[in-house]
Design a protein around this motif. Structure first.
Motif, PDB file in Angstrom:
ATOM      1  N   TRP A 217      40.982  47.792  50.461  1.00 10.82           N
ATOM      2  CA  TRP A 217      41.708  46.603  50.011  1.00 10.82           C
ATOM      3  C   TRP A 217      42.781  46.983  48.998  1.00 10.82           C
ATOM      4  CZ3 TRP A 217      39.984  43.082  45.555  1.00 10.82           C
ATOM      5  CH2 TRP A 217      40.747  41.904  45.522  1.00 10.82           C
ATOM      6  N   PHE A 218      42.424  47.829  48.039  1.00  8.60           N
ATOM      7  CA  PHE A 218      43.416  48.282  47.062  1.00  8.60           C
ATOM      8  C   PHE A 218      44.583  48.972  47.771  1.00  8.60           C
ATOM      9  CE2 PHE A 218      39.601  49.048  44.007  1.00  8.60           C
ATOM     10  CZ  PHE A 218      39.501  47.689  43.773  1.00  8.60           C
ATOM     11  N   ASP A 219      44.259  49.850  48.718  1.00  9.22           N
ATOM     12  CA  ASP A 219      45.305  50.635  49.374  1.00  9.22           C
ATOM     13  C   ASP A 219      46.185  49.758  50.254  1.00  9.22           C
ATOM     14  OD1 ASP A 219      46.169  53.489  49.557  1.00  9.22           O
ATOM     15  OD2 ASP A 219      45.942  53.106  51.698  1.00  9.22           O
TER      16      ASP A 219
ATOM     17  N   VAL B  13      44.786  38.994  46.578  1.00  7.44           N
ATOM     18  CA  VAL B  13      45.192  40.300  46.059  1.00  7.44           C
ATOM     19  C   VAL B  13      44.498  40.672  44.746  1.00  7.44           C
ATOM     20  CG1 VAL B  13      47.426  40.333  47.232  1.00  7.44           C
ATOM     21  CG2 VAL B  13      47.226  39.233  44.977  1.00  7.44           C
ATOM     22  N   ARG B  14      43.561  39.851  44.286  1.00  4.35           N
ATOM     23  CA  ARG B  14      42.789  40.210  43.104  1.00  4.35           C
ATOM     24  C   ARG B  14      41.601  39.267  42.968  1.00  4.35           C
ATOM     25  NH1 ARG B  14      43.703  36.780  38.556  1.00  4.35           N
ATOM     26  NH2 ARG B  14      42.882  38.330  37.103  1.00  4.35           N
TER      27      ARG B  14
ATOM     28  N   ASN C  85      45.848  35.121  43.882  1.00  2.00           N
ATOM     29  CA  ASN C  85      47.133  35.459  44.496  1.00  2.00           C
ATOM     30  C   ASN C  85      48.119  36.110  43.523  1.00  2.00           C
ATOM     31  OD1 ASN C  85      46.535  34.221  47.130  1.00  2.00           O
ATOM     32  ND2 ASN C  85      46.500  32.310  45.962  1.00  2.00           N
ATOM     33  N   THR C  86      47.687  36.398  42.304  1.00  2.00           N
ATOM     34  CA  THR C  86      48.566  37.011  41.316  1.00  2.00           C
ATOM     35  C   THR C  86      48.563  38.529  41.466  1.00  2.00           C
ATOM     36  OG1 THR C  86      48.318  35.227  39.720  1.00  2.00           O
ATOM     37  CG2 THR C  86      48.952  37.373  38.841  1.00  2.00           C
TER      38      THR C  86
ATOM     39  N   ASP D  87      41.921  47.547  39.238  1.00  2.00           N
ATOM     40  CA  ASP D  87      42.505  47.273  40.548  1.00  2.00           C
ATOM     41  C   ASP D  87      41.992  45.966  41.137  1.00  2.00           C
ATOM     42  OD1 ASP D  87      43.981  49.568  40.415  1.00  2.00           O
ATOM     43  OD2 ASP D  87      42.621  50.775  41.621  1.00  2.00           O
ATOM     44  N   ALA D  88      40.792  45.556  40.723  1.00  3.33           N
ATOM     45  CA  ALA D  88      40.250  44.290  41.214  1.00  3.33           C
ATOM     46  C   ALA D  88      40.729  43.097  40.397  1.00  3.33           C
ATOM     47  CB  ALA D  88      38.725  44.337  41.216  1.00  3.33           C
ATOM     48  N   TYR D  89      40.880  43.281  39.075  1.00  2.00           N
ATOM     49  CA  TYR D  89      41.189  42.144  38.193  1.00  2.00           C
ATOM     50  C   TYR D  89      42.557  42.235  37.521  1.00  2.00           C
ATOM     51  CZ  TYR D  89      36.116  41.411  38.501  1.00  2.00           C
ATOM     52  OH  TYR D  89      34.839  41.221  38.950  1.00  2.00           O
TER      53      TYR D  89
END
Length: 493
Positions: free
Chosen positions: A432-434, A457-458, A486-487, A135-137
């Motif tokens: 942040w993920f949500d 976003v990542r 931003n991807t 979810d982070a990368y």
């Protein structure tokens, strides 16, 4: 390998000095009987729990709380302006800890009898840690990860969809393995060996991750199957089930920020976004998340003042007249960031994986979208109540009926998302993920942001990966998109 070279060297000396052959008892003589050659799962489990939780909390403090505008920085503000650089903590701790997870799983599997509860806990912790990474990368090593012993030195990057398939499969398997009759669980600093709570965590996480990918896949049947059969698939039923590590006054289980410098801690202040919202709602959680300004307390009129996110260095440091006139983060997250084993007060910081409050908001959203049967309003209000109760607070009188809280179908998803955001304060990177999935609440980049008015976003991949495993990264980038903040990841597209 070292032992083999030592033995060869010793043999050569014997041959030269005495013309004799090597002693067959060499290994026995040179083995220290006081040093264990094997370990049991209970010795590995504490660090398997502690290391990723602490890293998740640390990343939340440095990035997660700022990007979700719970806190804002008044010094060294680059992170708050989205000049992030590499954020390698989650990546490094996950993959180093996964080796211990795999060792614990293998030891449990090769035991006689098989230690199924430890197998299940290994699968749960692997699933949660890999969810943080993906979810982070985005795409990341999964099926070929930590296989250096098999000479797999350049693991492929699996698609996020593949990783999620594995996560959901492993959590379902863990639910089936866990049972009290499958043996005691020692070394469990999270649940004290309570296997039913591990089962509840596994199934609650499944609901989190099913909701995460719900914009890419029809998950209604899977979610209903979990919610509709509490005997086969138990989930959290109260705050007593929370997957939250209780920190202690001494190492190694101290609250991660407790040893920080005061100056480093005080760089972070209450964000104006969160502070204004809680003051608008007359929300007593504000007194947990922040402290009244020093100046207002000295004047006998305690008041909370938040700082806008994304200010430049000078504007941030001088906002509202300076540091004495803006609110510090609450004492629970530094001064009182621990609790003794006998302390019944819930009003302390913990290392959170998932809470009952979060689950209720997931169920509220699912019910509102007709993904499960149930009353969305009831789930929503249970989530709010659970969040207040988590901090040993009662819901203020009239709180649930005020215009910006009272449940209505027309604003249901916004209301659920906003209250979930409040409840997820300092809960790792989960808010942040949500937010990336739901868009609630509205988060606007600060005026001096350095990302062209875009919220990241990542995270970008570690440079060590670009140096050591570039072909795999290149394949992932071709599939996923440019390696920048931003991807969008797969479930977010």
């Amino acid at each position: 390998m070292k032992r083999r070279y030592i033995k060869l060297f010793a043999c050569m000396l014997l041959l030269v000095a005495a013309g004799t052959s090597c002693d067959n008892n060499f290994e026995e003589v040179n083995t220290n009987p006081n040093v264990p050659n094997t370990v049991t799962p209970d010795l590995l489990l504490p660090n398997i729990i502690r290391a990723p939780i602490n890293e998740n909390m640390g990343t939340a403090w440095g990035i997660g709380n700022s990007v979700m505008q719970y806190t804002a920085k008044i010094q060294f503000v680059n992170e708050d302006r989205y000049l992030w650089g590499e954020q390698n903590g989650i990546w490094n701790v996950t993959y180093s800890t996964l080796r211990e997870v795999q060792n614990m799983y293998n030891i449990a599997t090769n035991s006689s009898p098989v230690q199924k509860n430890y197998q299940a806990i290994a699968l749960i912790m692997k699933s949660w840690m890999m969810s943080l990474v993906t979810d982070a990368y985005g795409d990341a090593p999964y099926t070929e990860a930590i296989r250096g012993k098999d000479l797999t030195y350049f693991p492929k990057y699996d698609s996020q969809e593949t990783i999620y398939n594995g996560i959901l499969k492993d959590l379902a398997e863990a639910n089936g393995l866990l049972a009290p009759e499958n043996g005691a669980v020692n070394g469990d600093i999270l649940f004290g060996g309570d296997v039913m709570k591990w089962r509840k965590m596994a199934n609650s996480l499944r609901l989190r991750y099913l909701m995460r990918i719900s914009n890419k896949r029809d998950v209604k049947a899977d979610m209903q199957a979990i919610v509709g059969n509490p005997t086969a698939t138990p989930i959290f039923t109260s705050n007593s089930d929370n997957a939250a590590l209780r920190y202690l006054p001494t190492v190694p289980n101290q609250f991660p920020l407790y040893t920080s410098r005061v100056g480093s801690f005080d760089e972070f202040r209450l964000s104006k976004t969160l502070g204004d919202k809680l003051m608008q709602l007359n929300d007593s959680r504000l007194g947990i998340f922040a402290r009244p300004t020093v100046a207002s307390v000295a004047a006998g009129k305690p008041a909370y003042v938040g700082v806008p996110n994304g200010l430049d260095d000078n504007s941030a440091l001088t906002y509202n007249g300076g540091a004495q006139n803006v609110s510090r983060v609450g004492t629970n997250y530094y001064i009182d960031g621990f609790g003794t084993p006998t302390d019944a007060n819930l009003n302390i910081a913990k290392g959170i994986i998932m809470t009952y409050a979060e689950l209720q908001f997931i169920l509220a959203e699912a019910a509102q979208k007709k993904m499960i049967t149930g009353n969305a309003k009831e789930y929503y209000e249970k989530g709010i109540t659970a969040s207040f109760n988590y901090y040993a607070l009662d819901v203020p009188a009239g709180y649930l009926t005020q215009p910006d809280v009272a449940f209505t179908d027309a604003k249901a998803l916004e209301l659920i998302g906003t209250q979930k955001w409040i409840a997820l304060f300092y809960n790792g990177l989960e808010p942040w993920f949500d937010w990336r999935r739901t868009g609630f609440p509205a988060i606007k980049p600060g005026p001096s942001n350095l990302n062209q008015n875009r919220v990241p976003v990542r995270f970008t991949y570690p440079s060590s990966e670009l140096s050591l495993n570039k072909p795999s990264i290149d394949e992932a980038v071709q599939r996923q998109g440019p390696n920048d903040i931003n991807t969008l990841v797969w479930w977010d597209k």
